[in-house]
Design a protein around this motif. Structure first.
Motif, PDB file in Angstrom:
ATOM      1  N   GLU A 167       0.818  -1.217   0.000  1.00  0.00           N
ATOM      2  CA  GLU A 167       0.000   0.000   0.000  1.00  0.00           C
ATOM      3  C   GLU A 167       0.851   1.265   0.000  1.00  0.00           C
ATOM      4  O   GLU A 167       0.427   2.288  -0.522  1.00  0.00           O
ATOM      5  CB  GLU A 167      -0.953   0.009   1.197  1.00  0.00           C
ATOM      6  CG  GLU A 167      -1.974  -1.113   1.173  1.00  0.00           C
ATOM      7  CD  GLU A 167      -2.752  -1.163  -0.136  1.00  0.00           C
ATOM      8  OE1 GLU A 167      -3.102  -0.103  -0.669  1.00  0.00           O
ATOM      9  OE2 GLU A 167      -2.979  -2.278  -0.643  1.00  0.00           O
TER      10      GLU A 167
ATOM     11  N   GLY B  64       4.293   1.304  -0.744  1.00  0.00           N
ATOM     12  CA  GLY B  64       5.554   1.133  -1.453  1.00  0.00           C
ATOM     13  C   GLY B  64       5.366   1.052  -2.957  1.00  0.00           C
ATOM     14  O   GLY B  64       6.208   0.515  -3.664  1.00  0.00           O
ATOM     15  N   SER B  65       4.212   1.551  -3.455  1.00  0.00           N
ATOM     16  CA  SER B  65       3.961   1.522  -4.903  1.00  0.00           C
ATOM     17  C   SER B  65       4.466   2.789  -5.574  1.00  0.00           C
ATOM     18  O   SER B  65       5.088   2.738  -6.624  1.00  0.00           O
ATOM     19  CB  SER B  65       2.471   1.361  -5.188  1.00  0.00           C
ATOM     20  OG  SER B  65       2.024   0.116  -4.725  1.00  0.00           O
ATOM     21  N   CYS B  66       4.160   3.937  -4.967  1.00  0.00           N
ATOM     22  CA  CYS B  66       4.529   5.217  -5.578  1.00  0.00           C
ATOM     23  C   CYS B  66       5.902   5.697  -5.107  1.00  0.00           C
ATOM     24  O   CYS B  66       6.538   6.518  -5.754  1.00  0.00           O
ATOM     25  CB  CYS B  66       3.500   6.285  -5.239  1.00  0.00           C
ATOM     26  SG  CYS B  66       1.860   5.892  -5.867  1.00  0.00           S
ATOM     27  N   HIS B  67       6.306   5.242  -3.939  1.00  0.00           N
ATOM     28  CA  HIS B  67       7.639   5.556  -3.432  1.00  0.00           C
ATOM     29  C   HIS B  67       8.107   4.345  -2.656  1.00  0.00           C
ATOM     30  O   HIS B  67       7.311   3.436  -2.393  1.00  0.00           O
ATOM     31  CB  HIS B  67       7.612   6.793  -2.523  1.00  0.00           C
ATOM     32  CG  HIS B  67       6.584   6.747  -1.423  1.00  0.00           C
ATOM     33  ND1 HIS B  67       6.665   5.877  -0.355  1.00  0.00           N
ATOM     34  CD2 HIS B  67       5.437   7.461  -1.233  1.00  0.00           C
ATOM     35  CE1 HIS B  67       5.628   6.074   0.440  1.00  0.00           C
ATOM     36  NE2 HIS B  67       4.856   7.012  -0.064  1.00  0.00           N
ATOM     37  N   MET B  68       9.381   4.307  -2.306  1.00  0.00           N
ATOM     38  CA  MET B  68       9.830   3.147  -1.527  1.00  0.00           C
ATOM     39  C   MET B  68       9.065   3.110  -0.207  1.00  0.00           C
ATOM     40  O   MET B  68       8.617   4.153   0.288  1.00  0.00           O
ATOM     41  CB  MET B  68      11.349   3.189  -1.319  1.00  0.00           C
ATOM     42  CG  MET B  68      11.786   3.764  -0.007  1.00  0.00           C
ATOM     43  SD  MET B  68      13.543   3.445   0.375  1.00  0.00           S
ATOM     44  CE  MET B  68      13.437   1.959   1.364  1.00  0.00           C
TER      45      MET B  68
END
Lengths: 139, 153
Positions: free
Chosen positions: B34, B36-40
Motif C-alpha cells: 500500500e 511502497g507503490s509510488c515511493h519506496m
C-alpha cells in the motif's frame, strides 16, 4: 483412482489455488455488464480506452494524464513523476499480474481517476481502459 | 598486535553495519504494497508516531497525490507505524516530510543542490537513487552510489 490420476487431481487443485481470482477479460466483462445497464448495447473499445489513457485532463498539474506515470506505451515500464519510482508495465500482455484482482483494480481506479480525471471513472471508461492496455500497444 | 587490529576491525565493521541496518524496514506486506507503490516503503523509524498519525488522516491529499486506503487497511498500517515510530524529536517534522526532520537534514548536510536536482534523483523522496541497497535494508554509507557513479567515501 490410479496414482497418476490422483497426481493430476492434486496438481489441478494446487493450480486452482494459486490462480488469480480475475482475468483482464473477466474484469472487462464485469464492467461491460455494468455499463450496459446505463447504455444498452455498450461494447468496450480500445480506441476510446486509448484516449482516456493519453488525454491530458487538465486537473492535476503534476499528473495531467495516465501516461504521465505509466508511459505512453503501457507495455513499457513507467516512472512515478514525483518520486521517480519505477512502475511495472501496466499491460497484462507483458505483466501477468495486472488486472487479476478486482479489489486492487478498483482501488487504483479510485485513487487515480480522482487524481487525474478529477472524478470517479465510469464502468464504461474502465472497460475501455482495460481493453486498451490489454492490447499491448498503441493503436 | 595483529590480534588487536583484527578485533578492532571486526568491531568497527560490525558497528558500521549496525548503523546501516538499523533503518531496515520491519517486514509488513501491507506496508510494502500500500505504501511502497509510488515511493519506496520508507522506514517507519524515520518519523514520530504523532507525525504518522497526522499523515494518515490526510491520505486523500498526500503531498499532492491521492493515496486513500480503506478503513481497515488504514488502521492496520497506523498500528504498524506507531509500533516502530521514532521517539526522538530529531525525527519529527510538522510538515510530516521525513526530509524536513533535523535528523535527515544533518545526515545530508554535505550534499550540494546539484545532487538533488540531478536527473537520476529529482526528488528527496527518491532514496534509492543513491542508497541503492536501501530496499534490502542496507543504508550503510559504504553502499551509497552517487548519481555520477562515485562512492560516497
Amino acid at each position: 483412482m490410479t496414482a497418476k490420476k490422483i497426481g493430476v487431481a492434486i496438481l489441478f487443485i494446487v493450480g486452482a489455488g494459486i490462480a488469480y481470482a480475475e482475468t483482464p477479460s473477466s474484469l472487462i466483462a464485469g464492467y461491460t455488464a455494468e455499463a450496459s445497464r446505463a447504455t444498452p448495447g455498450f461494447a468496450p473499445s480500445a480506441e476510446r480506452g486509448q484516449s482516456v489513457f493519453m488525454r491530458k485532463w487538465g486537473v492535476s498539474k503534476t499528473m495531467p494524464s495516465c501516461a504521465t506515470c505509466h508511459n505512453d506505451q503501457p507495455t513499457a515500464e513507467g516512472k512515478h513523476v514525483v518520486t521517480s519510482k519505477r512502475i511495472a508495465p501496466l499491460s497484462p500482455a507483458v505483466n501477468q499480474k495486472r488486472f487479476t484482482d478486482l479489489a486492487k483494480v478498483e482501488k487504483w481506479f479510485g485513487r487515480n481517476c480522482k487524481e487525474v480525471v478529477g472524478r470517479e471513472c465510469s464502468a464504461a471508461e474502465k472497460a475501455d481502459f482495460i481493453q486498451f492496455v490489454s492490447k499491448g500497444s498503441q493503436i | 598486535m595483529k590480534t588487536f587490529i583484527a578485533i578492532l576491525l571486526i568491531a568497527l565493521s560490525s558497528s558500521a553495519l549496525a548503523d546501516g541496518r538499523k533503518l531496515a524496514v520491519p517486514d509488513n506486506p501491507l506496508w510494502q504494497t500500500e505504501c511502497g507503490s509510488c515511493h519506496m516503503a520508507y522506514p517507519p523509524q524515520l518519523l514520530t508516531a504523532a507525525n504518522w498519525r497526522q499523515m494518515m488522516k490526510g491520505l486523500d491529499s498526500h503531498f499532492g497525490a491521492n493515496a486513500t486506503l480503506d478503513a481497515k487497511e488504514g488502521v492496520e498500517i497506523l498500528a504498524f507505524l506507531e509500533r516502530y515510530a521514532a521517539r526522538d524529536q530529531r525525527y519529527s517534522a510538522n510538515t510530516q516530510r521525513i526530509t524536513d526532520t533535523a535528523w535527515f537534514q544533518r545526515e545530508h548536510r554535505e550534499l550540494s543542490n546539484s545532487v538533488w536536482t540531478h536527473a537520476k534523483v529529482k526528488s528527496r523522496a527518491n532514496c534509492t537513487a543513491c542508497h541503492v541497497t536501501a530496499e534490502r535494508g542496507d543504508w550503510s554509507e559504504h553502499s551509497i552510489r552517487m548519481p555520477d557513479g562515485r562512492r560516497w567515501e
